[in-house]
Write a protein that holds these residues in place. Structure first.
Motif, PDB file in Angstrom:
ATOM      1  N   GLY A  92     -28.773  32.525 -63.314  1.00 46.71           N
ATOM      2  CA  GLY A  92     -28.303  31.174 -63.121  1.00 46.71           C
ATOM      3  C   GLY A  92     -27.232  30.767 -64.112  1.00 46.71           C
ATOM      4  O   GLY A  92     -26.827  31.548 -64.966  1.00 46.71           O
ATOM      5  N   PRO A  93     -26.715  29.482 -63.997  1.00 49.54           N
ATOM      6  CA  PRO A  93     -27.156  28.568 -62.940  1.00 49.54           C
ATOM      7  C   PRO A  93     -26.594  28.973 -61.572  1.00 49.54           C
ATOM      8  O   PRO A  93     -25.477  29.472 -61.477  1.00 49.54           O
ATOM      9  CB  PRO A  93     -26.596  27.215 -63.372  1.00 49.54           C
ATOM     10  CG  PRO A  93     -25.380  27.580 -64.185  1.00 49.54           C
ATOM     11  CD  PRO A  93     -25.712  28.871 -64.882  1.00 49.54           C
ATOM     12  N   LEU A  94     -27.385  28.744 -60.549  1.00 45.99           N
ATOM     13  CA  LEU A  94     -26.986  29.066 -59.187  1.00 45.99           C
ATOM     14  C   LEU A  94     -26.925  27.787 -58.367  1.00 45.99           C
ATOM     15  O   LEU A  94     -27.812  26.931 -58.476  1.00 45.99           O
ATOM     16  CB  LEU A  94     -27.988  30.026 -58.541  1.00 45.99           C
ATOM     17  CG  LEU A  94     -28.208  31.379 -59.221  1.00 45.99           C
ATOM     18  CD1 LEU A  94     -29.344  32.131 -58.538  1.00 45.99           C
ATOM     19  CD2 LEU A  94     -26.933  32.201 -59.194  1.00 45.99           C
ATOM     20  N   THR A  95     -25.889  27.655 -57.567  1.00 45.04           N
ATOM     21  CA  THR A  95     -25.807  26.516 -56.655  1.00 45.04           C
ATOM     22  C   THR A  95     -26.669  26.810 -55.434  1.00 45.04           C
ATOM     23  O   THR A  95     -26.437  27.789 -54.721  1.00 45.04           O
ATOM     24  CB  THR A  95     -24.363  26.257 -56.207  1.00 45.04           C
ATOM     25  OG1 THR A  95     -23.579  25.896 -57.348  1.00 45.04           O
ATOM     26  CG2 THR A  95     -24.306  25.129 -55.175  1.00 45.04           C
ATOM     27  N   LEU A  96     -27.670  25.962 -55.223  1.00 48.77           N
ATOM     28  CA  LEU A  96     -28.540  26.134 -54.058  1.00 48.77           C
ATOM     29  C   LEU A  96     -27.932  25.461 -52.826  1.00 48.77           C
ATOM     30  O   LEU A  96     -27.930  26.030 -51.740  1.00 48.77           O
ATOM     31  CB  LEU A  96     -29.928  25.558 -54.344  1.00 48.77           C
ATOM     32  CG  LEU A  96     -30.991  25.769 -53.273  1.00 48.77           C
ATOM     33  CD1 LEU A  96     -31.173  27.251 -52.973  1.00 48.77           C
ATOM     34  CD2 LEU A  96     -32.317  25.140 -53.708  1.00 48.77           C
ATOM     35  N   TYR A  97     -27.413  24.232 -53.011  1.00 51.39           N
ATOM     36  CA  TYR A  97     -26.722  23.585 -51.897  1.00 51.39           C
ATOM     37  C   TYR A  97     -25.744  22.543 -52.406  1.00 51.39           C
ATOM     38  O   TYR A  97     -25.849  22.058 -53.532  1.00 51.39           O
ATOM     39  CB  TYR A  97     -27.710  22.958 -50.904  1.00 51.39           C
ATOM     40  CG  TYR A  97     -28.481  21.747 -51.391  1.00 51.39           C
ATOM     41  CD1 TYR A  97     -27.885  20.491 -51.499  1.00 51.39           C
ATOM     42  CD2 TYR A  97     -29.836  21.849 -51.706  1.00 51.39           C
ATOM     43  CE1 TYR A  97     -28.591  19.384 -51.918  1.00 51.39           C
ATOM     44  CE2 TYR A  97     -30.561  20.744 -52.135  1.00 51.39           C
ATOM     45  CZ  TYR A  97     -29.935  19.520 -52.234  1.00 51.39           C
ATOM     46  OH  TYR A  97     -30.647  18.415 -52.660  1.00 51.39           O
ATOM     47  N   GLN A 104     -29.448   9.073 -45.245  1.00 52.32           N
ATOM     48  CA  GLN A 104     -29.959   9.308 -43.894  1.00 52.32           C
ATOM     49  C   GLN A 104     -28.995  10.083 -43.001  1.00 52.32           C
ATOM     50  O   GLN A 104     -29.392  10.609 -41.963  1.00 52.32           O
ATOM     51  CB  GLN A 104     -30.284   7.974 -43.221  1.00 52.32           C
ATOM     52  CG  GLN A 104     -31.348   7.169 -43.925  1.00 52.32           C
ATOM     53  CD  GLN A 104     -32.711   7.832 -43.849  1.00 52.32           C
ATOM     54  OE1 GLN A 104     -33.194   8.180 -42.779  1.00 52.32           O
ATOM     55  NE2 GLN A 104     -33.333   8.017 -45.002  1.00 52.32           N
ATOM     56  N   GLU A 105     -27.742  10.149 -43.384  1.00 50.10           N
ATOM     57  CA  GLU A 105     -26.727  10.794 -42.541  1.00 50.10           C
ATOM     58  C   GLU A 105     -25.786  11.602 -43.409  1.00 50.10           C
ATOM     59  O   GLU A 105     -25.437  11.193 -44.521  1.00 50.10           O
ATOM     60  CB  GLU A 105     -25.957   9.716 -41.762  1.00 50.10           C
ATOM     61  CG  GLU A 105     -24.775  10.233 -40.954  1.00 50.10           C
ATOM     62  CD  GLU A 105     -23.478  10.249 -41.759  1.00 50.10           C
ATOM     63  OE1 GLU A 105     -22.689  11.222 -41.592  1.00 50.10           O
ATOM     64  OE2 GLU A 105     -23.259   9.316 -42.554  1.00 50.10           O
ATOM     65  N   GLY A 106     -25.385  12.774 -42.908  1.00 50.31           N
ATOM     66  CA  GLY A 106     -24.445  13.568 -43.677  1.00 50.31           C
ATOM     67  C   GLY A 106     -24.435  15.033 -43.281  1.00 50.31           C
ATOM     68  O   GLY A 106     -24.814  15.397 -42.158  1.00 50.31           O
ATOM     69  N   THR A 107     -23.998  15.862 -44.218  1.00 52.78           N
ATOM     70  CA  THR A 107     -23.925  17.307 -44.007  1.00 52.78           C
ATOM     71  C   THR A 107     -24.405  18.006 -45.275  1.00 52.78           C
ATOM     72  O   THR A 107     -24.377  17.432 -46.374  1.00 52.78           O
ATOM     73  CB  THR A 107     -22.479  17.775 -43.722  1.00 52.78           C
ATOM     74  OG1 THR A 107     -21.653  17.484 -44.862  1.00 52.78           O
ATOM     75  CG2 THR A 107     -21.911  17.076 -42.491  1.00 52.78           C
ATOM     76  N   TRP A 108     -24.864  19.250 -45.116  1.00 53.89           N
ATOM     77  CA  TRP A 108     -25.151  20.069 -46.294  1.00 53.89           C
ATOM     78  C   TRP A 108     -24.806  21.525 -46.019  1.00 53.89           C
ATOM     79  O   TRP A 108     -24.711  21.947 -44.867  1.00 53.89           O
ATOM     80  CB  TRP A 108     -26.580  19.909 -46.788  1.00 53.89           C
ATOM     81  CG  TRP A 108     -27.724  20.162 -45.854  1.00 53.89           C
ATOM     82  CD1 TRP A 108     -28.569  19.227 -45.333  1.00 53.89           C
ATOM     83  CD2 TRP A 108     -28.213  21.438 -45.360  1.00 53.89           C
ATOM     84  NE1 TRP A 108     -29.527  19.820 -44.536  1.00 53.89           N
ATOM     85  CE2 TRP A 108     -29.334  21.183 -44.543  1.00 53.89           C
ATOM     86  CE3 TRP A 108     -27.804  22.755 -45.530  1.00 53.89           C
ATOM     87  CZ2 TRP A 108     -30.042  22.203 -43.898  1.00 53.89           C
ATOM     88  CZ3 TRP A 108     -28.504  23.775 -44.879  1.00 53.89           C
ATOM     89  CH2 TRP A 108     -29.612  23.490 -44.081  1.00 53.89           C
ATOM     90  N   ARG A 109     -24.604  22.273 -47.121  1.00 50.26           N
ATOM     91  CA  ARG A 109     -24.303  23.702 -47.060  1.00 50.26           C
ATOM     92  C   ARG A 109     -25.260  24.418 -48.003  1.00 50.26           C
ATOM     93  O   ARG A 109     -25.288  24.143 -49.202  1.00 50.26           O
ATOM     94  CB  ARG A 109     -22.849  23.984 -47.471  1.00 50.26           C
ATOM     95  CG  ARG A 109     -21.832  23.377 -46.533  1.00 50.26           C
ATOM     96  CD  ARG A 109     -20.399  23.530 -47.070  1.00 50.26           C
ATOM     97  NE  ARG A 109     -19.992  24.932 -47.164  1.00 50.26           N
ATOM     98  CZ  ARG A 109     -19.497  25.631 -46.146  1.00 50.26           C
ATOM     99  NH1 ARG A 109     -19.359  25.047 -44.943  1.00 50.26           N
ATOM    100  NH2 ARG A 109     -19.136  26.883 -46.310  1.00 50.26           N
ATOM    101  N   LEU A 110     -26.041  25.331 -47.459  1.00 51.60           N
ATOM    102  CA  LEU A 110     -27.012  26.097 -48.225  1.00 51.60           C
ATOM    103  C   LEU A 110     -26.396  27.444 -48.584  1.00 51.60           C
ATOM    104  O   LEU A 110     -25.878  28.148 -47.710  1.00 51.60           O
ATOM    105  CB  LEU A 110     -28.288  26.288 -47.409  1.00 51.60           C
ATOM    106  CG  LEU A 110     -29.426  27.077 -48.046  1.00 51.60           C
ATOM    107  CD1 LEU A 110     -29.952  26.346 -49.275  1.00 51.60           C
ATOM    108  CD2 LEU A 110     -30.546  27.279 -47.027  1.00 51.60           C
ATOM    109  N   PHE A 111     -26.454  27.806 -49.881  1.00 52.34           N
ATOM    110  CA  PHE A 111     -25.751  28.990 -50.359  1.00 52.34           C
ATOM    111  C   PHE A 111     -26.654  30.207 -50.522  1.00 52.34           C
ATOM    112  O   PHE A 111     -27.839  30.079 -50.845  1.00 52.34           O
ATOM    113  CB  PHE A 111     -25.055  28.685 -51.693  1.00 52.34           C
ATOM    114  CG  PHE A 111     -23.838  27.823 -51.547  1.00 52.34           C
ATOM    115  CD1 PHE A 111     -22.582  28.398 -51.437  1.00 52.34           C
ATOM    116  CD2 PHE A 111     -23.947  26.444 -51.484  1.00 52.34           C
ATOM    117  CE1 PHE A 111     -21.448  27.607 -51.277  1.00 52.34           C
ATOM    118  CE2 PHE A 111     -22.833  25.642 -51.327  1.00 52.34           C
ATOM    119  CZ  PHE A 111     -21.578  26.225 -51.219  1.00 52.34           C
ATOM    120  N   ASP A 112     -26.053  31.371 -50.299  1.00 55.88           N
ATOM    121  CA  ASP A 112     -26.679  32.650 -50.568  1.00 55.88           C
ATOM    122  C   ASP A 112     -26.239  33.064 -51.974  1.00 55.88           C
ATOM    123  O   ASP A 112     -25.065  33.378 -52.189  1.00 55.88           O
ATOM    124  CB  ASP A 112     -26.219  33.687 -49.538  1.00 55.88           C
ATOM    125  CG  ASP A 112     -26.835  35.052 -49.772  1.00 55.88           C
ATOM    126  OD1 ASP A 112     -27.400  35.283 -50.855  1.00 55.88           O
ATOM    127  OD2 ASP A 112     -26.752  35.907 -48.859  1.00 55.88           O
TER     128      ASP A 112
END
Length: 254
Positions: free
Chosen positions: A138-143, A152-160
């Protein structure tokens, strides 16, 4: 899975958090943005007399939902763990940081959730870092995410973390009629795959498109169990329905 995330998955305890006041930091991302109702589909006890239409739908919904659900465990757990503590505001009054250290399988894992509240959107980044002695993870970005102020509204990106690239994305609006669309981004195995889950009262919608463009639409009523499947590669592409007893039925009766 990256070692740090394996440790986190084994050790993080899901905890709740108090909502923030309108004059304070923004609301964290709604838990529903990282969740699928795995119990929404009729259970095994209702399947004794199930027909092939329902059984085919069950396999498709079950496989995809299980895979997506496994990917959502960590971001939901890490978000809850981070927000167990109160956030610290930046000097500009527009950035807030939730920072918590949890004991995960005898490792100290620091979870840091950063919110940038400038403008009409909230930009988020959640990182995890193993801070135990003699550990270099780490540190690692999880999302990362972008949401409305109420979360309540939006977007997300989950990282490998193994390739430092997004492995799953989502668009969500979980306020009145919850809807979340997950997608596999370009450059990943099964790129182009997407699935939309929608809840409208008792009605549930599962709208899946695989990497080859084959679409499967399943809708059902959680109160009656009746529903239908409409898939490019099933029943000649025609809608196929089941009744409250899960037996095949003419679609006019659904």
């Amino acid at each position: 899975m990256h070692r740090l995330l394996t440790v986190l998955a084994l050790g993080v305890v899901l905890v709740g958090c108090d909502s923030n006041s309108p004059d304070g930091p923004p609301e964290v991302i709604a838990p529903a943005a990282f969740a699928i109702d795995l119990d929404a589909f009729p259970d095994d006890n209702a399947r004794v007399a199930a027909g092939p239409h329902f059984l085919n739908a069950t396999v498709r919904v079950g496989v995809v939902t299980t895979i997506i659900g496994l990917n959502l465990v960590l971001p939901e757990a890490a978000t809850r763990a981070a927000t167990q503590v109160d956030p610290v505001a930046g000097d500009d009054g527009e950035t807030f940081v939730w920072e918590n250290t949890v004991d995960a399988v005898d490792n100290d894992v620091e979870i840091r959730l950063l919110a940038d509240a400038s403008g009409s959107r909230i930009n988020w980044r959640l990182t995890v870092e193993n801070t135990s002695d003699d550990v270099e993870d780490g540190p690692l970005t999880l999302y990362t995410a972008s949401t409305s102020f109420d979360g309540q509204e939006g977007t997300w990106r989950l990282f490998d973390p193994d390739v430092d690239a997004a492995m799953l994305t989502a668009e969500f609006d979980v306020d009145d009629t919850p809807e979340v669309t997950f997608a596999v981004p370009e450059g990943r195995p099964e790129a182009g795959t997407s699935v939309r889950y929608e809840t409208d009262g008792a009605m549930r919608t599962f709208d899946f498109v695989d990497a080859d463009g084959v679409r499967t639409l399943v809708e059902w009523d959680t109160e009656t169990n009746a529903g239908f499947i409409e898939a490019d590669d099933y029943n000649g592409g025609a809608r196929a329905c089941w009744d409250a007893g899960l037996a095949n039925t003419a679609c006019e009766s659904v």
